[in-house]
Design a protein around this motif. Structure first.
Motif, PDB file in Angstrom:
ATOM      1  N   GLY A   1      42.827  41.773  33.118  1.00  8.76           N
ATOM      2  CA  GLY A   1      42.414  42.617  34.227  1.00  8.76           C
ATOM      3  C   GLY A   1      42.113  41.809  35.462  1.00  8.76           C
ATOM      4  N   ILE A   2      41.985  42.518  36.559  1.00  9.28           N
ATOM      5  CA  ILE A   2      41.622  41.912  37.840  1.00  9.28           C
ATOM      6  C   ILE A   2      40.554  42.788  38.475  1.00  9.28           C
ATOM      7  CG2 ILE A   2      42.403  41.358  40.177  1.00  9.28           C
ATOM      8  CD1 ILE A   2      45.143  40.753  38.964  1.00  9.28           C
ATOM      9  N   GLY A   3      39.492  42.179  38.925  1.00  4.78           N
ATOM     10  CA  GLY A   3      38.452  42.903  39.630  1.00  4.78           C
ATOM     11  C   GLY A   3      38.079  42.166  40.897  1.00  4.78           C
ATOM     12  N   GLY A   4      37.787  42.905  41.927  1.00  5.97           N
ATOM     13  CA  GLY A   4      37.437  42.245  43.177  1.00  5.97           C
ATOM     14  C   GLY A   4      36.552  43.114  44.031  1.00  5.97           C
ATOM     15  N   MET A   5      35.995  42.520  45.080  1.00  9.25           N
ATOM     16  CA  MET A   5      35.107  43.260  45.961  1.00  9.25           C
ATOM     17  C   MET A   5      35.298  42.799  47.395  1.00  9.25           C
ATOM     18  SD  MET A   5      30.953  43.757  45.814  1.00  9.25           S
ATOM     19  CE  MET A   5      30.473  42.264  46.669  1.00  9.25           C
TER      20      MET A   5
END
Length: 470
Positions: free
Chosen positions: A178-182
């Motif tokens: 997965g990839i998560g970012g902000m």
């Protein structure tokens, strides 16, 4: 709050999909949207505002008996807007802004804030505390595995587990990525972004059947594929752990030294840091509320939170208020030396934020840790338990019987009985109990620290815990 569900899909997926596209790593559109939200909030009458935009993409495969049981993919972008009118605050969120939606969302947020109760502690971070340097923490693996690759990893882990003599069946294997970012934009001029990838492999094996069935597992997780344990190691370890748990006994009720295996030792760190959370301190709901500056551990013990660790599972260069983060010793030479604080709890306690604000799109900031670890000692695990005539080696903890207000500790456990410094037979269906303050006083650490989880600790020894068994 305005919300709609993130798009999800189950069943077969393509081997590449959007994960191979460069636009997945491009947060410019989210940055522009966050900036527009802040500007719209100011036009609508907000005194201050910040906006967060969160990207999440995940895919996973579950395998049992060599067959794919489930293949799932989800992806979505969500945004949240926090506005302040005087000392009144409101938060709204959505994942669907079109047309004049930005202006409407901002107007609604300001209207909500105007009727919210006063809170003298709310407010954006002092501009002098905002992050200005953004070190490369190597958080993103540019190679996203295909569904076929995830299936291969899960199948190889399962094959390795079933090859261990004594394993009777598979409890299932899985692999995910997965990839998560902000993106964070504030009306005080802060603009920061990050993206973080994550991949994992896990395997559960079973020995016996019916009422004699036992199971155990292994798991590996990392930001970069190259840092994962191999599927074969994960599967074999899961199988060996499971076989070792066959035919467990119940221990007699007694008070003995207890050894915590590294995969459960981090829970003792977690209990302490939860109690050192500024929100709990401000509410006076923590057993540590009056103990800042007090010696809780032996003087060799240090517990560190390090948000800047390269490739750390929870690393980032700024917190959810834009404050610069830094390595922090929560416990230094045995002394409780700091709370975890965001801006609001810091103001309430008359202190300065430690840069530990976290938030989702639909919530205001609150304190939380990053990459926690308890530093290793000098003895090997074998040396740490060599003088134990009778004791308990814990490999699995069950339930959440820890009272954060009083410090009382009671959890179900399984593991192995120690006799004359050696693990002998498997033990299950017991409870270990004590009080965290007394437990921390006697805590000793082995030298086998490794960074596999968000909270890491070496093998730990605690004296005189009560074992409630037969």
């Amino acid at each position: 709050m305005i919300s709609s569900p993130t798009a999800t899909s189950s069943g077969s997926t393509s081997s590449s999909g959007r994960s191979a596209n460069a636009d997945l790593f491009d947060q410019s559109a989210l940055s522009t949207l966050a900036q527009r939200l802040v500007e719209a909030a100011k036009r609508a009458g907000a005194d201050a505002a910040d906006a967060v935009a969160v990207r999440g993409v995940s895919q996973g495969v579950e395998v049992r008996d060599g067959r794919v049981q489930e293949s799932e993919r989800s992806e979505g972008d969500d945004v949240g807007l926090r506005v302040l009118v005087g000392r009144r605050q409101a938060v709204v969120s959505t994942n669907d802004i079109s047309g004049d939606g930005v202006a409407k969302l901002a107007e609604r947020a300001v209207a909500m804030a105007r009727v919210a109760p006063d809170d003298k502690y709310v407010g954006l971070a002092d501009p002098s505390l905002l992050a200005r340097d953004f070190p490369d923490l190597d958080l993103l693996d540019p190679q996203t595995p295909s569904t076929a690759e995830l299936e291969r990893r899960a199948c190889e882990a399962e094959v390795a587990a079933l090859a261990v003599k004594g394993v009777s069946k598979s409890g299932g294997a899985s692999a995910s990525s997965g990839i998560g970012g902000m993106v964070l934009v504030t009306s005080t001029g802060f603009h920061g972004t990050y993206l973080r990838s994550r991949q994992s492999i896990s395997m559960t094996a079973i020995v016996g059947d019916g009422t004699t069935m036992e199971r155990d597992y292994d798991h590996t997780s990392a930001l970069h594929a190259v840092d994962l344990l191999s599927p074969e190691i994960v599967g074999r370890t899961a199988g060996e752990r499971t076989v070792a748990r066959a035919n467990p006994r119940k221990a007699a009720t007694c008070k003995v030294p207890v050894i915590f295996d590294p995969r459960v030792a981090g829970s003792l760190v977690s209990h302490l840091v939860n109690a050192a959370n500024g929100a709990s301190i401000a509410r006076k709901t923590s057993f540590l509320k009056d103990r800042l500056g007090e010696r809780l551990f032996d003087n060799h013990i240090r517990i560190v939170d390090d948000p800047l660790r390269v490739r750390g599972l929870r690393s980032q260069a700024f917190d959810a208020e834009g404050v610069a983060v830094k390595r922090l010793a929560v416990v230094d030479d045995g002394v409780l030396s700091s709370w975890l604080l965001d801006c609001a709890t810091a103001r309430e306690l008359g202190l300065t934020t430690t840069g530990h604000a976290h938030r989702g799109v639909s919530s205001s900031p609150s304190p939380g840790p990053y990459n926690l670890h308890l530093e290793p000692g000098e003895q090997t695990p074998a040396e740490l338990m060599s003088d134990i005539k009778e004791g308990f080696y814990v490999t699995d903890l069950i339930g959440s019987g820890v009272n954060g207000v009083t410090g009382d500790y009671s959890r179900g456990a399984a593991g192995f009985w120690i006799e004359n410094g050696e693990c002998t037979y498997a033990v299950s269906e017991v409870t270990i109990a004590g009080h965290l303050i007394e437990m921390y006083k006697s805590l000793r650490a082995a030298n086998d620290l490794s960074f596999r989880y968000g909270i890491n600790a070496p093998t730990l020894r605690i004296e005189g815990l009560t074992i409630a068994g037969r």
